[in-house]
Design a protein around this motif. Structure first.
Motif, PDB file in Angstrom:
ATOM      1  N   GLY A 126       0.867  -1.248   0.108  1.00  0.00           N
ATOM      2  CA  GLY A 126       0.010   0.087   0.093  1.00  0.00           C
ATOM      3  C   GLY A 126       0.824   1.325   0.129  1.00  0.00           C
ATOM      4  O   GLY A 126       0.616   2.188  -0.687  1.00  0.00           O
ATOM      5  N   LEU A 127       1.860   1.255   1.038  1.00  0.00           N
ATOM      6  CA  LEU A 127       2.505   2.439   1.105  1.00  0.00           C
ATOM      7  C   LEU A 127       3.548   2.634  -0.210  1.00  0.00           C
ATOM      8  O   LEU A 127       3.473   3.677  -0.990  1.00  0.00           O
ATOM      9  N   LEU A 139       5.058   5.189  -4.969  1.00  0.00           N
ATOM     10  CA  LEU A 139       5.666   4.870  -6.459  1.00  0.00           C
ATOM     11  C   LEU A 139       4.757   5.590  -7.477  1.00  0.00           C
ATOM     12  O   LEU A 139       5.153   6.292  -8.405  1.00  0.00           O
ATOM     13  N   GLY A 140       3.315   5.620  -7.107  1.00  0.00           N
ATOM     14  CA  GLY A 140       2.370   6.689  -7.796  1.00  0.00           C
ATOM     15  C   GLY A 140       2.753   7.955  -8.059  1.00  0.00           C
ATOM     16  O   GLY A 140       2.849   8.605  -9.125  1.00  0.00           O
ATOM     17  N   THR A 169      -2.087   2.691 -14.962  1.00  0.00           N
ATOM     18  CA  THR A 169      -0.657   1.942 -14.950  1.00  0.00           C
ATOM     19  C   THR A 169      -0.742   0.790 -13.943  1.00  0.00           C
ATOM     20  O   THR A 169      -0.251  -0.230 -14.190  1.00  0.00           O
ATOM     21  N   LEU A 170      -0.502   1.535 -12.794  1.00  0.00           N
ATOM     22  CA  LEU A 170      -0.102   0.810 -11.670  1.00  0.00           C
ATOM     23  C   LEU A 170      -1.198  -0.262 -11.291  1.00  0.00           C
ATOM     24  O   LEU A 170      -1.186  -1.430 -11.058  1.00  0.00           O
ATOM     25  N   ALA A 171      -2.653  -0.202 -11.691  1.00  0.00           N
ATOM     26  CA  ALA A 171      -3.721  -0.788 -11.589  1.00  0.00           C
ATOM     27  C   ALA A 171      -3.902  -1.911 -12.835  1.00  0.00           C
ATOM     28  O   ALA A 171      -4.731  -2.759 -12.950  1.00  0.00           O
ATOM     29  N   GLY A 190       4.049  -2.139 -10.814  1.00  0.00           N
ATOM     30  CA  GLY A 190       2.736  -2.397 -10.582  1.00  0.00           C
ATOM     31  C   GLY A 190       2.287  -3.739 -10.502  1.00  0.00           C
ATOM     32  O   GLY A 190       1.382  -4.359  -9.734  1.00  0.00           O
ATOM     33  N   LEU A 191       2.792  -4.676 -11.590  1.00  0.00           N
ATOM     34  CA  LEU A 191       2.589  -6.300 -11.673  1.00  0.00           C
ATOM     35  C   LEU A 191       3.040  -6.789 -10.500  1.00  0.00           C
ATOM     36  O   LEU A 191       2.549  -7.496  -9.884  1.00  0.00           O
ATOM     37  N   ALA A 192       4.336  -6.178  -9.998  1.00  0.00           N
ATOM     38  CA  ALA A 192       5.028  -6.990  -9.030  1.00  0.00           C
ATOM     39  C   ALA A 192       4.177  -6.767  -7.741  1.00  0.00           C
ATOM     40  O   ALA A 192       3.877  -7.588  -6.583  1.00  0.00           O
TER      41      ALA A 192
END
Length: 218
Positions: A122-123, A128-129, A161-163, A188-190
């Protein structure tokens, strides 16, 4: 005191101050990117703060490398430290280690593995976002034919993108912007995989405890 003990002692003493310094680094970088009408003197001050904090990271890395005695193997065993030295905007991702250090100093128990993974994810996603949006926006805002004209556009694109949604309404057009995008996609995938795996593991443990608690033959 041997080198390992000195290195561990150094890490314990510097973890929280360097975490604060990483937030200062992020704040100074964000001001330089987002404050378009900032006077040149203030922009120079923000740049000086950014470079000074990065120099602190470099000195800390060099000292711990020297104390480890591992030479080139240090790069592999401390790969995250190596990455954040090259890409200091990612330094706030070490905030989970700071969270654990604060809990230990306060005498509070460590979180469970699943809770730590979820907190970290979450953090990390939030940090990163934000940093990804800043970095891409800096490259794209003045590029010809760019669709990312405001920081809000950058945040929207980063969230998609992260989602791993990727609507395609906004996309980077510069080479460096696309390189940053590739890194955000991989992260994001990781992170999604880590949260999914941790949640699945937690469910399996819950179901296993329920099965163990059932009376025989039920």
């Amino acid at each position: 005191m041997d080198d390992d003990s000195r290195k561990d002692s150094l890490e314990q003493r510097t973890e929280i101050p360097l975490a604060v310094a990483s937030l200062v680094f992020l704040a100074s970088y964000a001001v330089r990117v987002l404050a378009h009408g900032l006077p040149d003197g203030w922009r120079d001050l923000c740049l000086a703060v950014t470079l000074t904090v990065w120099a602190m990271f470099a000195v800390d890395y060099a000292v711990r490398w020297r104390l480890s005695g591992q030479r080139l193997r240090f790069l592999a065993t401390h790969w995250l430290d190596t990455v954040v030295l090259v890409l200091p905007l990612l330094r706030p991702l070490r905030v989970v280690k700071v969270h654990e250090a604060v809990r230990r100093r306060g005498g509070r128990p460590r979180l469970s593995l699943q809770a730590r993974v979820i907190v970290y994810a979450g953090l990390s996603t939030a940090l990163l976002g934000f940093t990804g949006a800043l970095a891409v926006y800096q490259q794209e805002r003045a590029a010809p034919h760019a669709t990312m004209r405001t920081f809000g556009d950058a945040v929207w694109w980063t969230c998609a993108t992260l989602a791993t949604v990727g609507y395609g309404d906004i996309a980077p057009v510069t080479p460096l912007g696309r390189l940053i995008a590739a890194g955000i996609m991989a992260c994001g995938l990781a992170l999604l995989g880590a949260v999914t795996g941790s949640f699945s593991s937690w469910l399996l443990q819950v179901f296993a405890r329920e099965d163990d608690a059932r009376p025989p033959g039920s």
